[in-house]
Design a protein around this motif. Structure first.
Motif, PDB file in Angstrom:
ATOM      1  N   MET B  26      30.893  32.904  42.899  1.00 24.54           N
ATOM      2  CA  MET B  26      31.849  33.939  43.328  1.00 24.54           C
ATOM      3  C   MET B  26      31.324  35.340  43.064  1.00 24.54           C
ATOM      4  SD  MET B  26      34.540  33.093  44.788  1.00 24.54           S
ATOM      5  CE  MET B  26      35.764  34.361  44.548  1.00 24.54           C
ATOM      6  N   VAL B  31      29.306  40.462  45.267  1.00 29.05           N
ATOM      7  CA  VAL B  31      28.441  41.647  45.389  1.00 29.05           C
ATOM      8  C   VAL B  31      27.556  41.561  46.628  1.00 29.05           C
ATOM      9  CG1 VAL B  31      28.453  42.246  42.936  1.00 29.05           C
ATOM     10  CG2 VAL B  31      26.647  40.741  43.824  1.00 29.05           C
ATOM     11  N   MET B  33      28.467  40.173  49.602  1.00 31.38           N
ATOM     12  CA  MET B  33      29.220  40.431  50.836  1.00 31.38           C
ATOM     13  C   MET B  33      29.542  41.910  51.016  1.00 31.38           C
ATOM     14  SD  MET B  33      32.952  38.856  49.869  1.00 31.38           S
ATOM     15  CE  MET B  33      34.135  39.807  48.879  1.00 31.38           C
ATOM     16  N   VAL B  34      29.860  42.606  49.908  1.00 31.38           N
ATOM     17  CA  VAL B  34      30.237  44.012  50.086  1.00 31.38           C
ATOM     18  C   VAL B  34      29.026  44.907  50.334  1.00 31.38           C
ATOM     19  CG1 VAL B  34      32.367  43.834  48.739  1.00 31.38           C
ATOM     20  CG2 VAL B  34      30.245  44.567  47.612  1.00 31.38           C
ATOM     21  N   LYS B  49      37.365  34.131  49.409  1.00 26.37           N
ATOM     22  CA  LYS B  49      38.815  33.982  49.253  1.00 26.37           C
ATOM     23  C   LYS B  49      39.177  32.541  48.922  1.00 26.37           C
ATOM     24  CE  LYS B  49      39.660  37.474  52.737  1.00 26.37           C
ATOM     25  NZ  LYS B  49      40.140  37.672  54.102  1.00 26.37           N
ATOM     26  N   ILE B  55      39.463  28.426  42.324  1.00 20.83           N
ATOM     27  CA  ILE B  55      39.200  28.688  40.906  1.00 20.83           C
ATOM     28  C   ILE B  55      40.507  28.943  40.161  1.00 20.83           C
ATOM     29  CG2 ILE B  55      38.220  30.428  39.341  1.00 20.83           C
ATOM     30  CD1 ILE B  55      35.817  30.538  41.305  1.00 20.83           C
ATOM     31  N   PRO B 101      41.267  36.011  40.396  1.00 21.74           N
ATOM     32  CA  PRO B 101      41.806  35.558  41.689  1.00 21.74           C
ATOM     33  C   PRO B 101      43.173  36.173  41.997  1.00 21.74           C
ATOM     34  CG  PRO B 101      41.036  33.693  40.377  1.00 21.74           C
ATOM     35  CD  PRO B 101      40.983  34.889  39.493  1.00 21.74           C
ATOM     36  N   LEU B 108      44.692  42.079  48.482  1.00 23.52           N
ATOM     37  CA  LEU B 108      44.812  41.868  49.929  1.00 23.52           C
ATOM     38  C   LEU B 108      46.266  42.018  50.373  1.00 23.52           C
ATOM     39  CD1 LEU B 108      42.355  38.878  50.427  1.00 23.52           C
ATOM     40  CD2 LEU B 108      42.011  41.247  51.097  1.00 23.52           C
ATOM     41  N   ILE B 115      46.237  36.680  54.612  1.00 20.32           N
ATOM     42  CA  ILE B 115      45.314  36.011  53.689  1.00 20.32           C
ATOM     43  C   ILE B 115      45.131  34.582  54.177  1.00 20.32           C
ATOM     44  CG2 ILE B 115      44.827  35.471  51.276  1.00 20.32           C
ATOM     45  CD1 ILE B 115      47.035  37.695  50.714  1.00 20.32           C
ATOM     46  N   HIS B 141      39.599  44.858  40.351  1.00 24.51           N
ATOM     47  CA  HIS B 141      38.765  43.742  40.819  1.00 24.51           C
ATOM     48  C   HIS B 141      37.289  44.092  40.680  1.00 24.51           C
ATOM     49  CE1 HIS B 141      38.848  39.865  42.930  1.00 24.51           C
ATOM     50  NE2 HIS B 141      37.816  40.257  43.657  1.00 24.51           N
ATOM     51  N   PHE B 146      32.389  43.102  37.033  1.00 22.36           N
ATOM     52  CA  PHE B 146      31.169  43.381  36.269  1.00 22.36           C
ATOM     53  C   PHE B 146      31.353  43.014  34.801  1.00 22.36           C
ATOM     54  CE2 PHE B 146      30.473  45.541  40.195  1.00 22.36           C
ATOM     55  CZ  PHE B 146      29.134  45.289  40.437  1.00 22.36           C
TER      56      PHE B 146
HETATM   57  C1  HEM Z   1      37.010  34.143  40.016  1.00 21.04           C
HETATM   58  C2  HEM Z   1      37.460  34.871  40.950  1.00 21.04           C
HETATM   59  C3  HEM Z   1      36.794  36.046  41.595  1.00 21.04           C
HETATM   60  C4  HEM Z   1      35.649  36.716  41.268  1.00 21.04           C
HETATM   61  C5  HEM Z   1      34.689  36.445  40.107  1.00 21.04           C
HETATM   62  C6  HEM Z   1      35.477  37.767  42.243  1.00 21.04           C
HETATM   63  C7  HEM Z   1      34.419  38.656  42.256  1.00 21.04           C
HETATM   64  C8  HEM Z   1      34.243  39.669  43.169  1.00 21.04           C
HETATM   65  C9  HEM Z   1      33.140  40.582  43.219  1.00 21.04           C
HETATM   66  C10 HEM Z   1      31.959  40.577  42.256  1.00 21.04           C
HETATM   67  C11 HEM Z   1      33.353  41.430  44.247  1.00 21.04           C
HETATM   68  C12 HEM Z   1      32.454  42.589  44.687  1.00 21.04           C
HETATM   69  C13 HEM Z   1      32.896  43.860  44.043  1.00 21.04           C
HETATM   70  C14 HEM Z   1      32.072  45.022  44.537  1.00 21.04           C
HETATM   71  O1  HEM Z   1      30.870  45.070  44.194  1.00 21.04           O
HETATM   72  O2  HEM Z   1      32.617  45.860  45.262  1.00 21.04           O
HETATM   73  C15 HEM Z   1      34.573  41.051  44.897  1.00 21.04           C
HETATM   74  C16 HEM Z   1      35.115  41.684  46.007  1.00 21.04           C
HETATM   75  C17 HEM Z   1      36.223  41.213  46.672  1.00 21.04           C
HETATM   76  N1  HEM Z   1      37.029  40.149  46.310  1.00 21.04           N
HETATM   77 FE1  HEM Z   1      36.777  38.949  44.734  1.00 21.04          FE
HETATM   78  N2  HEM Z   1      36.512  37.721  43.139  1.00 21.04           N
HETATM   79  C18 HEM Z   1      37.336  36.678  42.781  1.00 21.04           C
HETATM   80  C19 HEM Z   1      38.471  36.247  43.444  1.00 21.04           C
HETATM   81  C20 HEM Z   1      38.939  36.786  44.635  1.00 21.04           C
HETATM   82  C21 HEM Z   1      40.059  36.272  45.387  1.00 21.04           C
HETATM   83  C22 HEM Z   1      40.885  35.047  45.017  1.00 21.04           C
HETATM   84  C23 HEM Z   1      40.205  37.089  46.466  1.00 21.04           C
HETATM   85  C24 HEM Z   1      41.213  37.029  47.588  1.00 21.04           C
HETATM   86  C25 HEM Z   1      42.000  36.063  47.879  1.00 21.04           C
HETATM   87  C26 HEM Z   1      39.182  38.094  46.398  1.00 21.04           C
HETATM   88  C27 HEM Z   1      39.008  39.092  47.310  1.00 21.04           C
HETATM   89  C28 HEM Z   1      37.996  40.028  47.274  1.00 21.04           C
HETATM   90  C29 HEM Z   1      37.829  41.046  48.276  1.00 21.04           C
HETATM   91  C30 HEM Z   1      38.707  41.262  49.514  1.00 21.04           C
HETATM   92  C31 HEM Z   1      36.719  41.800  47.901  1.00 21.04           C
HETATM   93  C32 HEM Z   1      36.133  42.998  48.650  1.00 21.04           C
HETATM   94  C33 HEM Z   1      36.817  44.215  48.151  1.00 21.04           C
HETATM   95  C34 HEM Z   1      36.410  45.416  48.975  1.00 21.04           C
HETATM   96  O3  HEM Z   1      35.411  46.047  48.624  1.00 21.04           O
HETATM   97  O4  HEM Z   1      37.123  45.723  49.932  1.00 21.04           O
HETATM   98  N3  HEM Z   1      38.419  37.891  45.264  1.00 21.04           N
HETATM   99  N4  HEM Z   1      35.104  39.976  44.220  1.00 21.04           N
END
Ligand code: HEM
Ligand code: HEM
Ligand code: HEM
Lengths: 352, 187
Positions: B26, B31, B33-34, B49, B55, B101, B108, B115, B141, B146
């Motif tokens: 994850m 990191v 995807m963004v 997602k 998780i 999560p 979102l 979603i 988030h 980090f």
């Molecule tokens: C264990 C759970 C999760 C971890 C470790 C995690 C980790 C991360 C990381 C490392 C990023 C990139 C941050 C950045 O560099 O900008 C990210 C972005 C994101 N995550 Fe997660 N995430 C988790 C769960 C979720 C869940 C459940 C969702 C949605 C249902 C989600 C939605 C997003 C979205 C939409 C972004 C992009 C945000 C943006 O820049 O617009 N994440 N997440």
């Protein structure tokens, strides 16, 4: 309790080195994935930076298509689209629509007559809980074939080097089609007279599971009256917004949605190339715009018209743009919502 | 709740390693995807997602299992600061496994995005649309991701330290297969 087994710490130093290497390696792999060692990777941040005008981005506003006004209405489906896609939005019926008329400029105060490209953001919701979002523009083709080329185009257009655009056009001859439209296509004096095109190709999946590559357009019901940019300028910098408010005040406006189906072998990957004129088209319904609201407090303000928000029955094709747009629009959305203080809502509004 | 013997139960070990893999995935997917505009952006976001919500479900099960079965005791001779660090970091890991999560889902929701998970599963919004909440959650988030990674690296280093330097059996409590049986005769 684990019984303490004191094996001699044979080579504690060696072990520590192993630990260090493993941890440092993991951290490095993470940084690599995040692009920290790849300064040339095209990221959403770079694309957003390249869109910003020399004076800097307009805080709180969309990073492109920044000047706009919200509308609400309905999409009335005539049922014909259900031969192409199983999405509920194509089943005969009326579905609420929300959208935004806009100008393709990063400057929310740009005078209307200075902006060639006009856009329409649209969101249609169906009772099954699904949403279809789209953002369409008025030219018949996109200027370039790839998101990378679009980034280079933005850099060239902003460059101080007088030859930058020439060099760009040399390397990307596909821009000529857009250039010809830019020079010769008539301007209109109203959003109501404009046609809006998806340009990007998507895949419709029908009830049998068969796939159809398509593009779609919204065709205005109102006859276009050409106007020169100079005459448009004389009507005032924000004429288009005032005009659409007045016009919708007098009665709803309509656009017909037409889906164009590709022939086998037509390229779906390149929005800079139109499909031949003879391709099959299907009229699937009518968009009716019933009410206009200013953006600052309007329902379109905090919507991201991300073209990859699609109902089941529509999916992306091998066109690289929707994915790129989704990543960049999300970045733009993150920035502008974080800057909402710089774009205040009007006093009465209660929304946070 | 008391110790459960010398090792975590097989279910706990299974959950631990399955989730360790998923959570690391994850973080890398996040990191990755963004920082891309290529077509792989869309499948990465979709996996992010779906796996993120998986998780959340696994973490809640894991918490219940932990409360039911407990954990083996740490070695008596483990220095107090290390003991404290172990406990605090485990609390933090549990909080992040459940919190990240939820924050992603809420983020979102506040942006009025539908979603949609793998297989067309739709989740309801858990917060109303709001730009101020969205940027708060976005920042949470981002920074917590980090922090999570840093904590996992520390945890990983500590586990290796137990396994390679202290050799005190702590790693063995969570090891997928025990090395104890082979070691016993030599002792
Ligand atoms: C264990 C759970 C999760 C971890 C470790 C995690 C980790 C991360 C990381 C490392 C990023 C990139 C941050 C950045 O560099 O900008 C990210 C972005 C994101 N995550 Fe997660 N995430 C988790 C769960 C979720 C869940 C459940 C969702 C949605 C249902 C989600 C939605 C997003 C979205 C939409 C972004 C992009 C945000 C943006 O820049 O617009 N994440 N997440
Ligand atoms: C890689 C190419 C492109 C980039 C980088 C780009 C960038 C952007 C950005 C940053 C926004 C503001 C998004 C927001 O904050 O909500 C935007 C809006 C928009 N874009 Fe694009 N765009 C691209 C291609 C296209 C294409 C191919 C079309 C049309 C066919 C298009 C039509 C629009 C429209 C109509 C809007 C306004 C949507 C609204 O009202 O919110 N864009 N674009
Ligand atoms: C990457 C390699 C990893 C290794 C080598 C490892 C190793 C271990 C070991 C040996 C223990 C047992 C400590 C004890 O006796 O209390 C443990 C516990 C734990 N690990 Fe990991 N782990 C790893 C990754 C992760 C990840 C990614 C997470 C995610 C959050 C995690 C969360 C936990 C938690 C919460 C505990 C405490 C269990 C409890 O008390 O219920 N571990 N780990």
């Amino acid at each position: 309790m684990p019984e303490p087994r004191r094996l001699p710490a044979r080579s504690a130093f060696g072990s520590l080195v192993i630990i260090f290497v493993v941890i440092a390696g993991s951290a490095a792999a993470f940084a690599y994935t995040a692009g920290w060692f790849s300064p040339r990777r095209l990221t959403p941040d770079k694309m957003v930076d390249a869109l910003a005008p020399p004076t800097g981005a307009a805080l709180g506003h969309r990073r492109n298509h920044a000047k706009g006004i919200c509308f609400t209405g309905v999409f009335e489906s005539n049922g014909s689209g259900s031969t192409l896609s199983q999405a509920q939005v194509f089943a005969r019926g009326q579905y609420p629509a929300l959208g935004r008329f806009n100008l393709g400029t990063p400057n929310p105060n740009a005078p209307d007559s200075t902006v060639r490209v006009r856009g329409l953001g649209l969101q249609i919701s169906t009772p099954d809980g699904q949403e279809w979002r789209a953002a369409m523009i008025n030219p018949p083709v996109f200027p370039v074939s790839t998101p990378q080329a679009f980034h280079e185009l933005l850099l060239a257009a902003a460059s101080k080097d007088p030859n930058a655009m020439k060099a760009f056009a040399g390397a990307h001859p596909e821009i000529a089609t857009f250039g010809a439209w830019d020079k010769s296509a008539p301007w209109t004096g109203s959003y109501a007279e404009d046609r809006f095109n998806s340009l990007n190709a998507f895949i419709f999946v029908d009830h049998s599971g068969a796939e159809h590559a398509v593009r779609w357009s919204l065709l205005p019901a109102v006859q276009a009256v050409p106007i020169s940019p100079d005459d448009l300028a004389k009507r005032g910098p924000d004429f288009l917004q005032q005009e659409i408010v007045d016009r919708v005040g007098r009665g709803p406006l309509h656009w017909t949605m037409v889906v164009t189906v590709a022939n086998p072998g037509d390229s779906t990957a390149d929005p800079s190339k139109a499909w031949p004129e003879d391709r099959r088209t299907v009229e699937v319904g009518t968009l009716t715009v019933k009410q206009i609201e200013a953006e600052a407090d309007g329902p379109c303000r905090d919507i991201n018209f991300d073209p990859t928000v699609l109902p089941a029955g529509i999916r992306v094709s091998d066109d690289p743009f929707p994915a790129a747009r989704s990543s960049v629009y999300a970045k733009s959305y993150d920035l502008r919502t974080a800057e909402s203080k710089d774009y205040p809502r009007t006093a009465k509004s209660t929304k946070p | 709740m008391t110790g459960i013997g010398q090792r975590f139960t097989p279910l706990q070990r299974l959950l631990h390693w399955l989730m360790a893999f998923c959570i690391l995935a994850m973080l890398f997917i996040g990191v990755g995807m963004v920082s891309t505009v290529t077509p792989k952006y869309l499948p990465l976001v979709s996996i992010h997602k779906s796996l993120g919500i998986a998780i959340l479900v696994l973490a809640l099960i894991r918490l219940a299992v932990r409360l039911r079965y407990g954990a083996p005791m740490l070695p008596a001779d483990l220095p107090e600061p290390m003991r404290l660090a172990a406990h605090l970091s485990h609390y933090a890991l549990y909080i992040l496994m459940i919190g990240m999560p939820l924050i992603g889902w809420a983020m979102l929701s506040t942006a009025a995005y539908p979603i949609v998970l793998y297989g067309g599963v739709r989740l309801p919004a858990i917060l109303p649309q709001s730009d101020s909440l969205h940027s708060l959650l976005w920042n949470a988030h981002f920074y917590l991701a980090f922090l999570f990674f840093a904590l996992i690296l520390m945890h990983f280093a500590a586990a290796l330290f137990h396994a390679l330097v202290r050799r005190d059996g702590v790693f063995d409590t969570m090891a997928p297969v025990s090395s104890r049986d082979e070691l016993t005769p030599a002792e």
